[in-house]
Design a protein around this motif. Structure first.
Motif, mmCIF file in Angstrom:
data_model
loop_
_atom_site.group_PDB
_atom_site.id
_atom_site.type_symbol
_atom_site.label_atom_id
_atom_site.label_comp_id
_atom_site.label_asym_id
_atom_site.label_seq_id
_atom_site.Cartn_x
_atom_site.Cartn_y
_atom_site.Cartn_z
ATOM 1 N N ASP A 111 59.410 117.257 -11.981
ATOM 2 C CA ASP A 111 59.560 118.667 -12.350
ATOM 3 C C ASP A 111 60.266 118.844 -13.695
ATOM 4 N N GLU A 112 61.018 117.821 -14.098
ATOM 5 C CA GLU A 112 61.833 117.999 -15.307
ATOM 6 C C GLU A 112 61.172 117.433 -16.559
ATOM 7 N N VAL A 113 60.006 116.803 -16.387
ATOM 8 C CA VAL A 113 59.383 116.097 -17.502
ATOM 9 C C VAL A 113 59.216 116.988 -18.727
ATOM 10 N N TRP A 114 58.743 118.227 -18.527
ATOM 11 C CA TRP A 114 58.489 119.095 -19.686
ATOM 12 C C TRP A 114 59.768 119.499 -20.375
ATOM 13 N N ASP A 115 60.830 119.744 -19.555
ATOM 14 C CA ASP A 115 62.130 120.060 -20.140
ATOM 15 C C ASP A 115 62.652 118.876 -20.945
ATOM 16 N N ILE A 116 62.470 117.682 -20.374
ATOM 17 C CA ILE A 116 62.950 116.479 -21.062
ATOM 18 C C ILE A 116 62.258 116.317 -22.400
ATOM 19 N N PRO A 164 61.722 104.321 -15.604
ATOM 20 C CA PRO A 164 62.211 102.990 -15.245
ATOM 21 C C PRO A 164 61.611 102.507 -13.923
ATOM 22 N N THR A 165 61.355 101.188 -13.834
ATOM 23 C CA THR A 165 60.954 100.626 -12.542
ATOM 24 C C THR A 165 62.201 100.232 -11.753
ATOM 25 N N GLY A 166 63.348 100.223 -12.428
ATOM 26 C CA GLY A 166 64.625 100.004 -11.752
ATOM 27 C C GLY A 166 65.701 100.708 -12.541
ATOM 28 N N GLY A 167 66.710 101.269 -11.857
ATOM 29 C CA GLY A 167 67.773 101.974 -12.562
ATOM 30 C C GLY A 167 67.350 103.386 -12.946
ATOM 31 N N THR A 168 68.159 104.033 -13.776
ATOM 32 C CA THR A 168 67.935 105.449 -14.090
ATOM 33 C C THR A 168 68.115 105.717 -15.575
ATOM 34 N N MET A 169 67.305 106.623 -16.082
ATOM 35 C CA MET A 169 67.489 107.124 -17.447
ATOM 36 C C MET A 169 67.802 108.607 -17.344
ATOM 37 N N TRP A 170 68.919 108.996 -17.932
ATOM 38 C CA TRP A 170 69.306 110.402 -17.952
ATOM 39 C C TRP A 170 69.108 110.955 -19.352
ATOM 40 N N VAL A 171 68.375 112.055 -19.460
ATOM 41 C CA VAL A 171 68.223 112.725 -20.746
ATOM 42 C C VAL A 171 68.807 114.128 -20.586
ATOM 43 N N ASP A 172 69.884 114.398 -21.298
ATOM 44 C CA ASP A 172 70.568 115.683 -21.178
ATOM 45 C C ASP A 172 70.808 116.024 -19.704
ATOM 46 N N GLN A 173 71.367 115.109 -18.990
ATOM 47 C CA GLN A 173 71.719 115.200 -17.550
ATOM 48 C C GLN A 173 70.503 115.312 -16.617
ATOM 49 N N MET A 174 69.299 115.085 -17.117
ATOM 50 C CA MET A 174 68.138 115.146 -16.234
ATOM 51 C C MET A 174 67.624 113.729 -15.974
ATOM 52 N N ASP A 175 67.281 113.450 -14.741
ATOM 53 C CA ASP A 175 66.772 112.144 -14.354
ATOM 54 C C ASP A 175 65.276 112.107 -14.679
ATOM 55 N N THR A 176 64.848 111.120 -15.466
ATOM 56 C CA THR A 176 63.435 111.109 -15.879
ATOM 57 C C THR A 176 62.487 110.807 -14.720
ATOM 58 N N HIS A 177 63.028 110.399 -13.570
ATOM 59 C CA HIS A 177 62.178 110.197 -12.401
ATOM 60 C C HIS A 177 61.672 111.521 -11.819
ATOM 61 N N GLU A 178 62.380 112.603 -12.095
ATOM 62 C CA GLU A 178 62.019 113.899 -11.516
ATOM 63 C C GLU A 178 60.815 114.487 -12.242
#
Lengths: 315, 283
Positions: A81-86, A65-79
C-alpha cells in the motif's frame, strides 16, 4: 531522523540454468545495516557487481528485501500500500539519459511525474517551472530533449524527480556516460539542490572526484557494506581501496606515494590546496617562509581567496 | 601501415538549413606502431574523425590515405581496409550477438574467409590476449559481467588481426580497476603486436599515462597534435575548450607558483612524485 534505514537487509535471487538444472542462489546484498539522515549527501562506492545498484533499487521499492527490512521515511517497503508514497518520497535517476525521457518536450517530460501523482494542473506547472529553474534548465523548457547534451538530459531527469517533491534523490551512476563538462554540470546541480532545498542525495559513482563532497561514504564489496566514513576517512585507506578494485583521487594517491617515501604528509588529502600547503610546510620546516608572506602580501585579493580555501589546521 | 588525413572536411546535410561542419580542414598523420590519444568535448568531431579512419564515412572534401593509397580511389578495396583498421565502438558489448563467446569472436575472421580451424585459432588467441578465461569460451555472452563482455567485444575486433586498433572510450562505465585493466591490456597489445592504437578518451589522466601522441579536437578542428606533456602545458587553452589537464598539471603549477622548483610538465603520479622529491632535496 533517518530518511533511509536498512535493517539486516538481504537480497537473494535465483539463477536458472538450462534444462531444469537446479537454480543457483546469488546473494546480491548481504546483512546490510545503514542509516541515512535527512539532508545528507551520501556517496556509495563499489566495483562493478558489488551490489551497489541492487541496494539502491531498494531505496525506492523497485526491489524489496528477501530478508530484513528497508525503511524509507518510516515506511516499510514490504507494504504494498505504501509503494506509491515511497516512490514519491524517494526518486531515482539512472545512468543512461536516453532511457528516461518520456516526452518530446522538456517541460512535459518534467511534468510527467506530478501528473501521475494526480497533482492539479496549476500546481504541476508551478512545480515544472520551479524544478527547471533549480536545475538551470528553464531556458530549454520548450526544447526537444533529444537535442540536448548528455549533462542537460540528466538535469532534465533530475528536474523530473524534483517535480515530485521528493525528500530524497537516488542517482545510480548519473555521470558514467557524460563528458567532463556534463559530469560537472550534473554534480553541481545536485550539490545545489542538496544545499538549498535540503534534499537528501544518494550518489552511486565510479568517479572518486565526485565523492569528496559527500558527508558520508559507504563502500560495498560482494554485497556487504565494508567501509563507511567521511571522504577523508575513507580515502585514508588507499591500499584497502585498491584491494576492493577502487581508487582514490589522484592528489590523494600522490600524497600517499610521497608519504611512503618518508615525507610527513597527512593521509586523506582531498584537494590540491591541502596538498600544496602540506608540501610547503615540509619545505619550510613548519614555519611560513618569508617568500610566501611576501607572495601573499603582494596580492591581498589572492590572500583572501586562499584563506577561504585553506584548512586552518594546516596553516 | 600509417594513416594520413589530408585537408579532410565533413559536412552533415550540406546545402540545407541543418548544414553542419563536423570536421573542418583536418590534416594529421597516425604513424605506425604509435599509441595515439584523441580528446575533445562531446560534439567536437572525435567520432566523425575515427569513422573516417576505416572508410565508414567519406570526406566531403579532402583525402584519407592508408599506406599512401587514397582509400576513396576508384579501385580501392574498402572492405579489405576494414580488416586492417579495426574499430571498437562505444559500449561495444551491446553488439555481441552470438550464442557463445567464441563463436561471437569468430564472426570477423569468418567474414575474412578464414577456415574453421584458423578462425578458432585467431579467436582463442585474441580472447587470451584480452584476458578472457577459457572457461568462459562456451558461455553465452549475456551471462558475463560488463567488464568481461567488453573484453570479448574487443577480442572480436582483434581476431581480425588489424594493423590499427581504434577504440572509442573503451573504459566508459567501468570501475576504476576495470579501467586500468582494459587500458593495461591495450597498451600490452600495442607493444606485443606492434600495432597502432588510437584511443578516444574523456580522461586526461588516462591519456597522460598511456599515449605518445595526443590529438585535441575542438569544434571540428584539430587544436593540438603533440606529445601529452606538450599539449597539457597549454592547460589554460584546454579549459577554454571545455577540457582540462590532468590533476597533476594543476598541482605542479600550484607548487611552482609557491616557489618550489618542480617540473610543471609532469603529468603522471610517478613523474610528479619524482619531481617533488627532487625539488625538496630528498633524492
Amino acid at each position: 531522523m533517518s530518511i533511509i534505514k536498512a535493517d539486516n537487509l538481504n537480497y537473494d535471487y535465483l539463477e536458472y540454468g538450462e534444462d531444469g538444472e537446479k537454480p543457483e542462489i546469488t546473494h546480491a546484498v548481504r546483512d546490510v545495516n545503514l542509516k541515512i539522515k535527512e539532508g545528507q549527501f551520501i556517496a556509495i562506492l563499489g566495483h562493478n557487481g558489488s551490489g551497489k545498484s541492487t541496494l539502491a533499487k531498494h531505496m525506492n521499492a523497485l526491489l524489496v528485501p528477501t530478508g530484513g527490512t528497508m525503511w524509507v521515511d518510516q515506511m516499510d517497503t514490504h507494504e504494498d500500500d505504501e509503494v506509491w508514497d515511497i516512490r514519491q518520497r524517494a526518486g531515482m535517476v539512472f545512468q543512461n539519459p536516453d532511457n528516461q525521457i518520456v516526452s518530446s518536450v522538456v517541460e512535459e517530460d518534467v511534468g510527467f511525474g506530478p501528473e501521475n501523482l494526480g497533482v492539479p494542473t496549476d500546481e504541476i506547472w508551478k512545480r515544472v517551472d520551479d524544478s527547471l529553474r533549480k536545475t538551470g534548465m528553464i531556458a530549454y523548457r520548450h526544447h526537444s530533449p533529444n537535442k540536448l547534451s548528455g549533462g542537460q538530459k540528466q538535469r532534465v531527469a533530475i528536474a523530473g524527480v524534483m517535480a515530485m517533491k521528493p525528500k530524497c534523490i537516488i542517482m545510480d551512476e548519473p555521470t558514467a556516460m557524460l563528458d567532463p563538462n556534463g559530469r560537472h554540470e550534473v554534480i553541481q546541480a545536485v550539490r545545489d539542490l542538496n544545499k538549498s532545498e535540503g534534499v537528501t542525495v544518494i550518489l552511486i559513482t565510479h568517479y572518486m572526484e565526485e565523492v569528496i563532497y559527500a558527508d558520508n561514504v559507504f563502500v560495498m564489496d560482494e554485497g556487504r557494506l565494508v567501509m563507511q566514513g567521511t571522504p577523508r576517512e575513507i580515502f585514508s585507506h588507499v591500499d584497502e581501496l585498491h584491494e576492493l578494485r577502487l581508487d582514490v583521487p589522484h592528489v590523494t594517491q600522490l600524497a600517499h606515494a610521497l608519504r611512503l617515501k618518508g615525507l610527513d604528509i597527512p593521509e586523506g588529502i582531498l584537494s590540491i590546496d591541502e596538498f600544496v600547503d602540506a608540501i610547503m610546510k615540509i619545505r619550510d620546516g613548519g614555519a611560513v617562509s618569508d617568500e610566501r608572506k611576501q607572495a601573499l602580501g603582494e596580492n591581498p585579493e589572492e590572500r583572501e581567496n586562499k584563506a577561504d580555501r585553506e584548512n586552518p589546521s594546516l596553516t | 601501415m600509417s594513416i594520413r588525413l589530408d585537408h579532410v572536411t565533413y559536412t552533415y546535410s550540406p546545402g540545407t538549413a541543418y548544414e553542419m561542419h563536423a570536421l573542418k580542414d583536418v590534416s594529421l598523420e597516425l604513424p605506425d606502431g604509435h599509441f595515439i590519444g584523441i580528446i575533445g568535448h562531446t560534439g567536437s568531431g572525435k567520432s566523425t574523425l575515427i569513422q573516417h579512419l576505416n572508410g565508414l564515412m567519406r570526406p566531403t572534401s579532402g583525402h584519407v590515405y592508408f599506406n599512401d593509397e587514397d582509400i576513396w580511389g576508384e579501385k580501392y578495396d574498402r572492405r579489405n581496409l576494414r580488416f586492417h583498421v579495426g574499430l571498437v565502438f562505444q559500449y561495444p558489448e551491446y553488439q555481441l550477438f552470438e550464442t557463445d563467446v567464441i563463436t561471437d569472436v569468430c564472426f570477423g575472421p569468418k567474414n575474412q574467409g578464414l577456415s574453421e580451424e584458423d578462425r578458432m585459432k585467431r579467436a582463442e588467441e585474441a580472447l587470451r590476449q584480452v584476458g578472457v578465461d577459457e572457461s568462459l569460451f562456451r558461455k553465452s555472452p549475456f551471462e558475463l559481467s560488463g567488464g568481461q563482455k567488453r573484453r570479448v567485444a574487443i577480442a572480436g575486433v582483434l581476431a581480425m588481426n588489424p594493423d590499427v586498433l581504434v577504440l572509442d572510450e573503451p573504459t566508459a562505465g567501468l570501475d576504476p580497476m576495470g579501467r586500468d585493466e582494459i587500458l593495461g591490456t591495450v597498451a600490452g597489445l600495442q607493444k606485443q603486436r606492434g600495432i597502432t592504437v588510437v584511443l578516444v578518451s574523456h580522461s586526461m589522466e588516462d591519456v597522460a599515462e598511456y599515449v605518445d601522441q595526443l590529438i585535441v579536437m575542438n569544434h571540428g578542428e584539430k587544436a593540438f597534435d603533440a606529445p601529452p606533456r606538450e599539449v597539457f602545458s597549454h592547460y589554460k587553452e584546454l579549459e577554454k575548450m571545455g577540457l582540462a589537464a590532468p590533476q597533476m598539471t594543476y598541482i605542479m603549477h600550484a607548487l611552482k607558483e609557491r616557489g618550489l622548483d618542480v617540473d610543471v610538465h609532469a603529468t603522471t603520479i610517478e613523474e610528479a612524485e619524482e619531481s617533488i622529491l627532487h625539488a625538496l632535496g630528498r633524492k
